[in-house]
Design a protein around this motif. Structure first.
Motif, mmCIF file in Angstrom:
data_model
loop_
_atom_site.group_PDB
_atom_site.id
_atom_site.type_symbol
_atom_site.label_atom_id
_atom_site.label_comp_id
_atom_site.label_asym_id
_atom_site.label_seq_id
_atom_site.Cartn_x
_atom_site.Cartn_y
_atom_site.Cartn_z
ATOM 1 N N VAL A 55 -41.462 -24.119 -6.849
ATOM 2 C CA VAL A 55 -40.220 -23.974 -7.609
ATOM 3 C C VAL A 55 -40.543 -24.069 -9.097
ATOM 4 C CG1 VAL A 55 -38.008 -25.043 -8.196
ATOM 5 C CG2 VAL A 55 -38.702 -24.881 -5.796
ATOM 6 N N VAL A 56 -39.963 -23.172 -9.880
ATOM 7 C CA VAL A 56 -40.029 -23.255 -11.345
ATOM 8 C C VAL A 56 -38.605 -23.477 -11.838
ATOM 9 C CG1 VAL A 56 -40.662 -22.104 -13.491
ATOM 10 C CG2 VAL A 56 -42.008 -21.689 -11.409
ATOM 11 N N PHE A 57 -38.366 -24.622 -12.467
ATOM 12 C CA PHE A 57 -37.024 -24.992 -12.933
ATOM 13 C C PHE A 57 -37.056 -24.995 -14.455
ATOM 14 C CE2 PHE A 57 -33.287 -27.434 -13.781
ATOM 15 C CZ PHE A 57 -32.470 -27.306 -12.664
ATOM 16 N N ASP A 58 -36.363 -24.044 -15.063
ATOM 17 C CA ASP A 58 -36.414 -23.814 -16.511
ATOM 18 C C ASP A 58 -35.267 -24.544 -17.202
ATOM 19 O OD1 ASP A 58 -36.856 -22.876 -19.039
ATOM 20 O OD2 ASP A 58 -36.219 -20.815 -18.630
ATOM 21 N N ALA A 59 -35.535 -25.733 -17.733
ATOM 22 C CA ALA A 59 -34.496 -26.507 -18.424
ATOM 23 C C ALA A 59 -34.105 -25.866 -19.744
ATOM 24 C CB ALA A 59 -34.976 -27.942 -18.648
ATOM 25 N N THR A 85 -39.453 -27.897 -20.085
ATOM 26 C CA THR A 85 -38.514 -28.569 -20.973
ATOM 27 C C THR A 85 -38.933 -28.386 -22.434
ATOM 28 O OG1 THR A 85 -39.599 -30.732 -21.279
ATOM 29 C CG2 THR A 85 -38.414 -30.380 -19.202
ATOM 30 N N PRO A 86 -37.991 -28.553 -23.362
ATOM 31 C CA PRO A 86 -38.386 -28.672 -24.768
ATOM 32 C C PRO A 86 -39.281 -29.902 -24.952
ATOM 33 C CG PRO A 86 -36.017 -28.272 -24.569
ATOM 34 C CD PRO A 86 -36.525 -28.574 -23.184
ATOM 35 N N ALA A 87 -39.980 -29.967 -26.082
ATOM 36 C CA ALA A 87 -40.755 -31.167 -26.404
ATOM 37 C C ALA A 87 -39.838 -32.383 -26.335
ATOM 38 C CB ALA A 87 -41.367 -31.038 -27.795
ATOM 39 N N PHE A 88 -40.324 -33.488 -25.791
ATOM 40 C CA PHE A 88 -39.462 -34.634 -25.526
ATOM 41 C C PHE A 88 -38.769 -35.150 -26.785
ATOM 42 C CE2 PHE A 88 -41.208 -36.404 -21.247
ATOM 43 C CZ PHE A 88 -40.866 -35.212 -20.642
#
Length: 413
Positions: A55-59, A85-88
């Motif tokens: 699974v690839v989940f694109d936040a 995700t974006p950088a934390f």
């Protein structure tokens, strides 16, 4: 779970690099990545009950808790869940497309809180069960590909003691006294659908010829028919139906089952918590040999309705119904790292402490307090207790309610 945090283009580039190693991946995103067709968060629940390798989940397309809860449970043993995700340190400032779901007039997306993402970042930062690659750390795609290429697909156990007990209970519905339904509950990945397939096959072997299975969607019972296709060599399987030596198991949608009320020897109801309780009650009244199966965590949105309302109705109509629960995982191993991570992020496994006897409370001793939601993010124990109370008190609680509870601009607690 493999977390890739950085710029959108960088995250997508990593998936393109990994594409040779990602077998039959499901992509939850607004954008096609590496030639993988995108599926929206809103469509995620149609995959409930299916088995997926990666699974690839694109936040970057939105962090939808409902979609994550549903999709993570479809992953097979040895599979990888890629979270982009974006950088934390930048993620809380990102204008998440999911903010539109939380916004109500007169507010706009700028008024939506960022507490939920802070909570997720904190959990992921402390979590030992994930693999994390950060663009700011200069991780090159080649090293990631080398690591992923070493991942081996693991065969899950075939049949557990739990399943044997479940199959025996399901068989007894047909061979025992009338109007004694079985209710099979399980957390995700415990082989619930396989237990239904095993029971159906055993009934066929014992001379039962007309069996029906129903569910909110035909795709929810794919695993049942896949079992016959993989393991029963002389079974004839076509979409929504399997025949074996003159016996037949066929799929009927719930409304068609109720409208036609066919004369069958057994009815299996899978993903029962996603079917309105009123329809389930009619099924019980129409069919004296019936079994229900469902997941215990209500990420599909109606699990508590099944627990609180339908089981009470069932007790009134069929006092001697039998409950069976599957505990041992079959789609993956016990103490599965992905399951632990998702349970933490979405508070899927919280529950309230039970009280043995009623407690007398003086109204004058009660205090009404407004909780500061920033404090909830810091006080995980209080947050868990509060969400557990919501889950148990309101039968349509979803994982998304956790995000809305923390960030909704129109809410006070």
């Amino acid at each position: 779970m493999v977390v890739l945090s950085g710029e959108r283009a960088w995250c997508h580039q990593q998936i393109e690099t990994l594409q040779p190693y990602i077998e039959s991946a499901l992509l939850i995103s607004q954008d096609e990545i590496a030639g993988i067709k995108a599926t929206s968060s809103a469509q995620a629940q149609q995959y409930l009950g299916q088995e997926i390798q990666n699974v690839v989940f694109d936040a970057w397309s939105g962090f939808g808790p409902d979609a994550m809860g549903a999709i993570s449970g479809t992953l097979k043993a040895g599979g990888l869940f890629y979270l982009l995700t974006p950088a934390f340190d930048e993620w809380p400032q990102f204008d998440d497309p999911e903010h539109q779901r939380i916004t109500v007039p007169p507010f706009d997306s700028r008024d939506v809180g960022r507490r939920f993402i802070h909570y997720v970042i904190d959990e992921l930062s402390q979590c030992m069960e994930i693999v994390r690659y950060d663009q700011q750390q200069g991780v090159v795609a080649a090293s990631l590909a080398e690591q992923v290429s070493k991942t081996q697909t693991v065969s899950a156990p075939y049949k557990t003691d739990d399943q044997r007990r479940a199959v025996e209970a399901l068989i007894h519905v047909v061979k025992g006294h009338r109007r004694r339904p079985a209710v099979l509950t399980a957390d995700r990945g415990r082989g619930k659908s396989t237990a239904l397939a095993l029971a159906a096959y055993e009934l066929m072997q014992h001379g039962y010829h007309e069996l029906v299975i129903t569910a909110p969607r035909m795709s929810a019972v794919d695993a049942v028919f896949d079992y016959f296709e993989q393991y029963i060599a002389d079974a004839e399987v076509k979409r929504g139906q399997v025949t074996w030596q003159g016996a037949r198991l066929r799929f009927m949608p719930p409304d068609e089952l109720l409208a036609k009320s066919p004369r069958v020897e057994m009815v299996f109801v899978d993903e029962a918590a996603s079917i309105p309780a009123s329809m389930l009650e009619k099924m019980v009244r129409h069919h004296s040999r019936i079994a229900f199966a469902t997941t215990v965590h209500g990420y599909e949105g109606t699990g508590r309705g099944f627990e609180l309302r339908f089981k009470q109705t069932l007790s009134e109509l069929c006092p001697q119904w039998k409950a069976v629960e599957l505990y041992q995982p079959i789609r993956w191993a016990e103490n599965d790292p992905l399951e632990q991570v998702v349970n933490k992020l979405l508070l899927l496994d919280v529950d309230v402490d039970t009280i043995d006897e009623p407690i007398e409370v003086e109204p004058s001793q009660l205090h009404v307090l407004r909780l500061e939601r920033d404090e909830l993010v810091r006080n995980k124990a209080l947050l868990s207790q509060l969400f557990a109370l919501l889950v148990n008190a309101h039968y349509r609680t979803r994982p998304y309610d956790l995000r809305q509870m923390l960030d909704g601009p129109n809410l006070d607690i």
